[in-house]
Design a protein around this motif. Sequence first.
Motif, PDB file in Angstrom:
ATOM      1  N   LEU A 253       0.825  -1.209   0.000  1.00  0.00           N
ATOM      2  CA  LEU A 253       0.000   0.000   0.000  1.00  0.00           C
ATOM      3  C   LEU A 253       0.862   1.263   0.000  1.00  0.00           C
ATOM      4  N   ARG A 254       1.989   1.213   0.689  1.00  0.00           N
ATOM      5  CA  ARG A 254       2.840   2.390   0.787  1.00  0.00           C
ATOM      6  C   ARG A 254       3.403   2.803  -0.573  1.00  0.00           C
ATOM      7  N   THR A 255       3.679   1.833  -1.452  1.00  0.00           N
ATOM      8  CA  THR A 255       4.275   2.140  -2.753  1.00  0.00           C
ATOM      9  C   THR A 255       3.344   2.980  -3.629  1.00  0.00           C
ATOM     10  N   LEU A 330       8.160   3.527 -15.298  1.00  0.00           N
ATOM     11  CA  LEU A 330       9.453   4.179 -15.098  1.00  0.00           C
ATOM     12  C   LEU A 330       9.371   5.696 -15.242  1.00  0.00           C
ATOM     13  N   GLU A 331       8.252   6.182 -15.780  1.00  0.00           N
ATOM     14  CA  GLU A 331       8.106   7.629 -15.923  1.00  0.00           C
ATOM     15  C   GLU A 331       8.173   8.332 -14.571  1.00  0.00           C
ATOM     16  N   TYR A 332       7.590   7.709 -13.567  1.00  0.00           N
ATOM     17  CA  TYR A 332       7.617   8.332 -12.248  1.00  0.00           C
ATOM     18  C   TYR A 332       9.047   8.470 -11.729  1.00  0.00           C
ATOM     19  N   LEU A 333       9.889   7.476 -12.011  1.00  0.00           N
ATOM     20  CA  LEU A 333      11.287   7.571 -11.594  1.00  0.00           C
ATOM     21  C   LEU A 333      11.990   8.729 -12.295  1.00  0.00           C
ATOM     22  N   GLU A 334      11.689   8.933 -13.569  1.00  0.00           N
ATOM     23  CA  GLU A 334      12.296  10.046 -14.303  1.00  0.00           C
ATOM     24  C   GLU A 334      11.841  11.383 -13.716  1.00  0.00           C
ATOM     25  N   ASP A 363       5.673  -1.960  -9.203  1.00  0.00           N
ATOM     26  CA  ASP A 363       5.656  -1.014  -8.091  1.00  0.00           C
ATOM     27  C   ASP A 363       6.757  -1.334  -7.091  1.00  0.00           C
ATOM     28  N   ASN A 364       6.940  -2.594  -6.805  1.00  0.00           N
ATOM     29  CA  ASN A 364       7.978  -2.989  -5.853  1.00  0.00           C
ATOM     30  C   ASN A 364       9.366  -2.703  -6.405  1.00  0.00           C
ATOM     31  N   ILE A 365       9.571  -2.963  -7.707  1.00  0.00           N
ATOM     32  CA  ILE A 365      10.877  -2.701  -8.316  1.00  0.00           C
ATOM     33  C   ILE A 365      11.182  -1.208  -8.298  1.00  0.00           C
ATOM     34  N   GLN A 370      13.874   3.612  -6.069  1.00  0.00           N
ATOM     35  CA  GLN A 370      13.724   4.950  -5.481  1.00  0.00           C
ATOM     36  C   GLN A 370      14.405   5.031  -4.112  1.00  0.00           C
ATOM     37  N   LYS A 371      14.364   3.960  -3.361  1.00  0.00           N
ATOM     38  CA  LYS A 371      14.934   3.978  -2.016  1.00  0.00           C
ATOM     39  C   LYS A 371      16.450   3.858  -2.022  1.00  0.00           C
TER      40      LYS A 371
END
Length: 445
Positions: A253-255, A330-334, A363-365, A370-371
């Motif tokens: 849920l946190r992701t 992956l857009e969110y990571l960018e 989501d987990n990857i 991100q972390k």
Amino acid sequence: MIKKNLNLSMKIVLLLLSSAILAILCYAFFRNNVTDFYTFIETVEKPFNEKTFIKGFKEEAKNISIYSKDKNDKKELKKLLKKHDDYTDIFLYNEKELYIDGSFGKILDEPVGFTPLYILKSDFEQYAFNNFFIETITFKDGEGIVYVSSMHLLKYVKYYFYVALFVSLLIFFLPTFIFIKRKVKYINILKQEVLNMSQGDLSHAMTIMSHDELAILAQEMDTLRITLASNYQNEARIKEAHQEMITCLSHDLRTPLTALRGYLDILCLHCYKDEKQMDHYLNSCIEKTEQIKDLSNKTFEYSLVYNDDLIPSLETISSESFIQYIEEHLEYLELEGFKIEKEITISSVQLHLDLSMMKRMMDNICSNIQKYARKEQPIYLQISIEKGNLKIVFENEKKEINHEVESNKIGLKSVKKIIEIHQGQCFIQDLMDSFILIITFPCYL
């Protein structure tokens, strides 16, 4: 009682025979590796410096004659040849390799006794005499050939021999001593464990040693203990399973909540180019909201990591659609400042996947990247077809470990289990400075 004593006696006899064989093999191992010990001493200690010795010898030899018959010259020559320590032999030959003079090391003059211990020790020493070298020396009236034999390793071999003898004897006596000591204590151990059971301690297993009569008694007592404790253990397992389910649910849920917060911050700060991009972020928010709702409605699925009976709802999708699905995640990571470098070499194939599970996997990857990934270095994504499988590789450099970041590994466990459910394979290389995740799925033409 007779059978019991016979069994224990046979065990002791077999143990003594086995220990004797191991002791002999151990001694032989030390004996066969004595040259390696010499090499180690030569490398670490360097007991005899050949260059320094020859350098000094050459300096003094310039002023000494070797072919002169004068007594003083012969005396000086003999004095030079004796100028060495107790572990060195020096012999002098002329250019025609005829012996002129020499001097033995005093270590060879020490008296020895021919005891069994000395015979064993001398067997270790025989290779210590093989360290020699030959040098051509210029004397006052010509050249000579000097033969130098170094026996300095004799200073160390006795310690090596005593260690070999001690270890071999220890291997012979120690197992039998330990065996007898354990048997003497075994009855007292069983007595104490039975007393613990009578006082309500059902978590401590009975000690079972070997397969003799005492071990059979301990096994039967342990069976009784397990029967009595089964209800308590089942209750503990149920509680632990609930706790693990809550932990997994919290992680998943946190992701999406983190991603949703990121999109909302972008919209709140008006960090978009046009209305089309704004709509894209709004749709992403809706998608994350639906994902949270789906997770909330299906809490039972969060026993995934610990449930071997879960069956995925497979759908047939093209590889292009799946790759586009990955790129969207992956857009969110960018947007978070990460750089993505892609290498996609793939033909059109069909995949059988559970899209809800794939969403959780991505989501987990992404959460893991991100972390723990460094933003200064790019994230490498490689997608290809190898041996009938779709291969996906994520590679990133790790940032310095922050102990405040929660890491229960449940995300990677969930990813691995999802891939296994899809008949795929997951390889994780968690190195000191980098992290590599390799995923393979079976594909169909």
